[in-house]
Scaffold this motif. Sequence first.
Motif, PDB file in Angstrom:
ATOM      1  N   PRO A 273       0.797  -1.225   0.000  1.00  0.00           N
ATOM      2  CA  PRO A 273       0.000   0.000   0.000  1.00  0.00           C
ATOM      3  C   PRO A 273       0.831   1.278   0.000  1.00  0.00           C
ATOM      4  CG  PRO A 273      -0.098  -1.091   2.141  1.00  0.00           C
ATOM      5  CD  PRO A 273       0.565  -2.041   1.213  1.00  0.00           C
ATOM      6  N   GLU A 274       2.111   1.178   0.346  1.00  0.00           N
ATOM      7  CA  GLU A 274       2.935   2.388   0.397  1.00  0.00           C
ATOM      8  C   GLU A 274       3.400   2.857  -0.980  1.00  0.00           C
ATOM      9  OE1 GLU A 274       5.782  -1.099   0.604  1.00  0.00           O
ATOM     10  OE2 GLU A 274       3.775  -0.573   1.334  1.00  0.00           O
ATOM     11  N   ALA A 275       3.157   2.058  -2.046  1.00  0.00           N
ATOM     12  CA  ALA A 275       3.629   2.415  -3.391  1.00  0.00           C
ATOM     13  C   ALA A 275       2.899   3.655  -3.909  1.00  0.00           C
ATOM     14  CB  ALA A 275       3.409   1.244  -4.342  1.00  0.00           C
ATOM     15  N   ASN A 276       3.675   4.587  -4.484  1.00  0.00           N
ATOM     16  CA  ASN A 276       3.112   5.826  -5.031  1.00  0.00           C
ATOM     17  C   ASN A 276       2.988   5.784  -6.547  1.00  0.00           C
ATOM     18  OD1 ASN A 276       2.950   7.087  -2.455  1.00  0.00           O
ATOM     19  ND2 ASN A 276       5.146   7.563  -2.565  1.00  0.00           N
ATOM     20  N   ASP A 277       3.792   4.959  -7.200  1.00  0.00           N
ATOM     21  CA  ASP A 277       3.731   4.854  -8.649  1.00  0.00           C
ATOM     22  C   ASP A 277       4.174   3.454  -9.046  1.00  0.00           C
ATOM     23  OD1 ASP A 277       6.548   4.835  -8.437  1.00  0.00           O
ATOM     24  OD2 ASP A 277       6.624   7.020  -8.640  1.00  0.00           O
ATOM     25  N   LEU A 278       4.169   3.176 -10.354  1.00  0.00           N
ATOM     26  CA  LEU A 278       4.484   1.832 -10.819  1.00  0.00           C
ATOM     27  C   LEU A 278       5.916   1.437 -10.498  1.00  0.00           C
ATOM     28  CD1 LEU A 278       2.611   1.784 -14.232  1.00  0.00           C
ATOM     29  CD2 LEU A 278       1.946   0.673 -12.103  1.00  0.00           C
ATOM     30  N   GLU A 279       6.838   2.368 -10.638  1.00  0.00           N
ATOM     31  CA  GLU A 279       8.244   2.039 -10.380  1.00  0.00           C
ATOM     32  C   GLU A 279       8.454   1.647  -8.914  1.00  0.00           C
ATOM     33  OE1 GLU A 279       7.214   4.537 -12.163  1.00  0.00           O
ATOM     34  OE2 GLU A 279       8.055   4.063 -14.141  1.00  0.00           O
ATOM     35  N   SER A 280       7.878   2.449  -8.010  1.00  0.00           N
ATOM     36  CA  SER A 280       8.042   2.112  -6.589  1.00  0.00           C
ATOM     37  C   SER A 280       7.298   0.825  -6.243  1.00  0.00           C
ATOM     38  CB  SER A 280       7.552   3.264  -5.715  1.00  0.00           C
ATOM     39  OG  SER A 280       6.166   3.502  -5.916  1.00  0.00           O
ATOM     40  N   ALA A 281       6.144   0.569  -6.910  1.00  0.00           N
ATOM     41  CA  ALA A 281       5.422  -0.675  -6.681  1.00  0.00           C
ATOM     42  C   ALA A 281       6.251  -1.874  -7.100  1.00  0.00           C
ATOM     43  CB  ALA A 281       4.097  -0.649  -7.441  1.00  0.00           C
ATOM     44  N   GLU A 282       6.917  -1.771  -8.247  1.00  0.00           N
ATOM     45  CA  GLU A 282       7.742  -2.881  -8.726  1.00  0.00           C
ATOM     46  C   GLU A 282       8.892  -3.156  -7.775  1.00  0.00           C
ATOM     47  OE1 GLU A 282       9.890  -4.306 -12.889  1.00  0.00           O
ATOM     48  OE2 GLU A 282       9.060  -2.283 -12.695  1.00  0.00           O
ATOM     49  N   ARG A 283       9.528  -2.075  -7.302  1.00  0.00           N
ATOM     50  CA  ARG A 283      10.640  -2.263  -6.369  1.00  0.00           C
ATOM     51  C   ARG A 283      10.154  -2.868  -5.058  1.00  0.00           C
ATOM     52  NH1 ARG A 283      12.039   2.935  -8.318  1.00  0.00           N
ATOM     53  NH2 ARG A 283      11.153   3.879  -6.427  1.00  0.00           N
ATOM     54  N   ALA A 284       9.013  -2.394  -4.563  1.00  0.00           N
ATOM     55  CA  ALA A 284       8.487  -2.900  -3.291  1.00  0.00           C
ATOM     56  C   ALA A 284       8.090  -4.365  -3.384  1.00  0.00           C
ATOM     57  CB  ALA A 284       7.290  -2.046  -2.850  1.00  0.00           C
ATOM     58  N   LEU A 285       7.463  -4.741  -4.500  1.00  0.00           N
ATOM     59  CA  LEU A 285       7.058  -6.136  -4.675  1.00  0.00           C
ATOM     60  C   LEU A 285       8.267  -7.057  -4.744  1.00  0.00           C
ATOM     61  CD1 LEU A 285       4.144  -5.717  -7.232  1.00  0.00           C
ATOM     62  CD2 LEU A 285       3.940  -6.607  -4.911  1.00  0.00           C
ATOM     63  N   ASP A 286       9.281  -6.646  -5.467  1.00  0.00           N
ATOM     64  CA  ASP A 286      10.483  -7.475  -5.564  1.00  0.00           C
ATOM     65  C   ASP A 286      11.168  -7.594  -4.210  1.00  0.00           C
ATOM     66  OD1 ASP A 286      11.919  -9.131  -7.170  1.00  0.00           O
ATOM     67  OD2 ASP A 286      13.333  -7.586  -7.825  1.00  0.00           O
ATOM     68  N   ALA A 287      11.224  -6.448  -3.449  1.00  0.00           N
ATOM     69  CA  ALA A 287      11.826  -6.493  -2.119  1.00  0.00           C
ATOM     70  C   ALA A 287      11.034  -7.407  -1.193  1.00  0.00           C
ATOM     71  CB  ALA A 287      11.907  -5.080  -1.535  1.00  0.00           C
TER      72      ALA A 287
END
Length: 376
Positions: A273-287
């Motif tokens: 839920p903390e993702a602000n855009d697609l790039e941050s979502a991708e990084r968060a999911l991988d982490a």
Amino acid sequence: MSGADGLIVTLPLGGDEALHWWRLDDGIITQRGQNEDVRDAAGLPSATPGERIMAIAPTELTFVNWLAFPDLKPRQAEGAARVEAARRGIGGADANHAATRAMEDKDGTVLTATIAPAALSGGLAHLQAIGIDPDFVTPVGLLVQPGDEDDWLEAEIGGERFLRSSRLVLPAEDALVAAVAGNIQPVVLNDEEADAALEIAFSDPPLNLRQGRFAKRRRAQGMGKRQWQLIAITLALAVLATLLIALVTLAKYSFGADQQDAAALAQARTIVPEANDLESAERALDALLIGRGGGASFGASAAALFQAVQSAPDVTIQRVAYGPDGTLSATLAAPQPDQLNQVLVPLQTSMGYVITQAPHQGAEGGTVIDITVRAP
């Protein structure tokens, strides 16, 4: 008393001699005999779960000694004693197989026993040919223990008479006893006392000659329900996160980018839920996936490793981990180095994975290897 069921049998010297044997139920001797076909005679037609088998090696085949390494830790002392005991044996280090057990006393005492490799391998091969694969091989002289340091015991076990002091084991040959023990009169164990000594040694063998290259090969135990659950959860997270990452990537390169971006980001926020855009979502999911022990390539690499290990029954997995750089690492163990090759070779040649390896000696004498597995 351990309460274990099983068998004690004399280690063959060669040929087809009738072997002495003792059948134990709940740790107590219930049958005994001297036969060539030991299993049938003892009522043990096949191996049973929880069965313990101990072979006793005659005094003429083994040399028992106590060495002291007060400045070393127990494991280090055992390693040093193994080298020194083999060196002191008849014919030198190359002619002796040495087994050790640290007593963990203040003097750093290590109990050692040496035997000619050919004698041990020949005796084991004889027993295995008649359906017996001992868990322990113990020198007969160590089955009894004097009550006092100055005492000498005389016992007869498995047709062999021997003498035992606190730090010496001798065949009961008159000339040898006279030369070493002088005029000392030993305490002679009766049959009941000898049986009691056998039962105690069966519950806790004082030393096992099956160490190093003679260690008993054990089939890898299947993973328990809890382990399979953890693997299933990890793989499920890997699949879910990989699908969401794919949605994010697809949204970035598909027509209607704005609408697709919003839909993909909404899906991703159900997990991060903390993702602000697609790039941050991708990084968060991988982490998140890496934190769960997975990754985009974890499922395939882990499945390949498990498949290779299942084809090598004597190899066990001690550790599995996944790094943020996409590398799967693991620690494998086996009694012999060649058995590890049954896992590593198919991974590299048949499956195409890139493998690095760092072998080292295991604590129990087997071979342990740290590996990394990367997708091609």
